[in-house]
Design an enzyme around this catalytic site. Sequence first.
Site, PDB file in Angstrom:
ATOM      1  N   CYS A   1      41.139  43.177  42.745  1.00  0.00           N
ATOM      2  CA  CYS A   1      40.424  42.303  41.800  1.00  0.00           C
ATOM      3  C   CYS A   1      40.065  42.997  40.495  1.00  0.00           C
ATOM      4  CB  CYS A   1      39.160  41.765  42.457  1.00  0.00           C
ATOM      5  SG  CYS A   1      39.348  41.424  44.206  1.00  0.00           S
TER       6      CYS A   1
ATOM      7  N   HIS B   1      39.080  32.932  40.008  1.00  0.00           N
ATOM      8  CA  HIS B   1      39.311  34.374  40.143  1.00  0.00           C
ATOM      9  C   HIS B   1      40.772  34.669  40.470  1.00  0.00           C
ATOM     10  CE1 HIS B   1      38.905  38.507  41.147  1.00  0.00           C
ATOM     11  NE2 HIS B   1      38.430  38.404  42.350  1.00  0.00           N
TER      12      HIS B   1
END
Lengths: 137, 384
Positions: free
Chosen positions: B83, B332
């Site tokens: 991420c 995301h």
Amino acid sequence: MSFDQFGVISFTSATKTEKFVELLQDNRLSGTVCKSCGAKFFPPRSDCSFCLSDEMDWFGIDGPGELISYTTAMYAPAGFEKDVPYSLGVAEFPEGVKVFGRLDKSIPDDQLKAGLKVKVKVVSSGEGRVSYELSAA
Amino acid sequence: MAKVAVIGVGQSAFVRSYPGSIRELAFEAFRDAMKDAGIKSQQIDASVICSAPEYDKQRTPAGLMAEYLGLNPQPTFYVESVCSSSSSGLRTAYALVASGLHDVVMVLGFQKMSEISSAESQERMGRGADIQWEAPFGTMMPAYYAMYARGHFEKYGTTEEDLALIRVKSSTYGVINDKAVFRKSLDLEKIMEPKYIATPLKMYDCCANADGSSCMILASEEKARDLCAKPVWIRGLGMATAPINMAGRDTFSGLKCAQLAGKRAYEMAGIGPKDIDVAEVHDCFTIAEMMAYEDLGFAEPGKGKELIRNKETYKEGRIPVNVDGGLLSKGHPIGATGGSQIRTVALQLRGAAGEMQVPNAKIGLVHNIGGVGIYGNVSIFSAD
Ligand SMILES: [Zn+2]
């Protein structure tokens, strides 16, 4: 006995720590301790990151430990759906290591709390799979 | 250390399911950043491509992207830290420019998560933790962060409602961000509905998967002054790692990698938390934003809840955080997230953030976490 029998689904087939599974079947949750410098590891390692030795002994983790944190999963990743809901937690053990794993479903919800005394419970399935859970001590 | 600037930023809209291939998705952010910088492909000396590769059938995406973006025969690098991939990409590009090896470097982050189902996606994300010792129990990202939420609750008395207040703030800004995937207004009552994913985290404590891309263009001081009227300067970069395994973590109430990365970034910039005018933090879950307040020194450990209760992290507050809606509202898309956060801060520092603008923002911070605190990247930028 090989490592792909560990847990609900194993993502690892070969490891030099596969004796872990055999020891678990003998009802011992075990970590490794470096023969050269005495560093203790859980999860077990076959190589010491402190002194670079690859000579390890096994040691048992008996507890009781103390629950540090936990959660109950209401959804699951692919392959684990049938187990929902299930709880996961991490506990600190007097052997000097932390242990992460499933929590025993028999622990009542209102007893789930940081500080709960836990012991290791080995769980075997009919198909030769073996795992461990943290259960109320 | 040589000065390095961000001279162009761009991103695609973040969407549930992008109706095109990964190269086309990447091109959207690239086009946006190239127009922003006002340069041509031949002026880029090297590229850094960032994503979490397990979502794609394409092997070695950097080669594909270099070709499709018109960046052959320049060198390309592939950087991954789940991420926080594109913040790690920023660090890589910074080093390439500061060393004098290249003058202008493009960083592109992308992710097309809709290629696979949500359960498969959870399984892959769970495998972003320790696959030998943890994944066999059925781990997934919400469960890991839920353990941190529980740890924070037990240690500091934080509540589910405190976390819900973070989502209320997020939705306030998601509504005004036309790149966000989630643009509905949410009230406390709706967020508090007991739809648990992994206790104590409920549906609205979690960000949504999305498809998206982000792009930034970095340049040496000389090139930046030549090419760009309003360069945004990279002032501090901190990165740290922590054990992938939960058994190796020191506490379950904060992320060590973020604390260390923050400390290093502040030291390099020669400033402290009080100097930050606007921040973008990695709110993949509400608890992640709560811990970021404390890990970055915006609040003392355990006092993050006071910040959100007093609305100090709103646009009008003492330290505005995620006034673009954050990951919770934007979505995301793993590899694109860091670059999107950096874009928001760059726009803020240029005074070009529109309705989201924090008045007079001079120094901005980006906090971008990979996995459940495996990788921590904190980056500090200034207007001049
Ligand atoms: Zn040793």
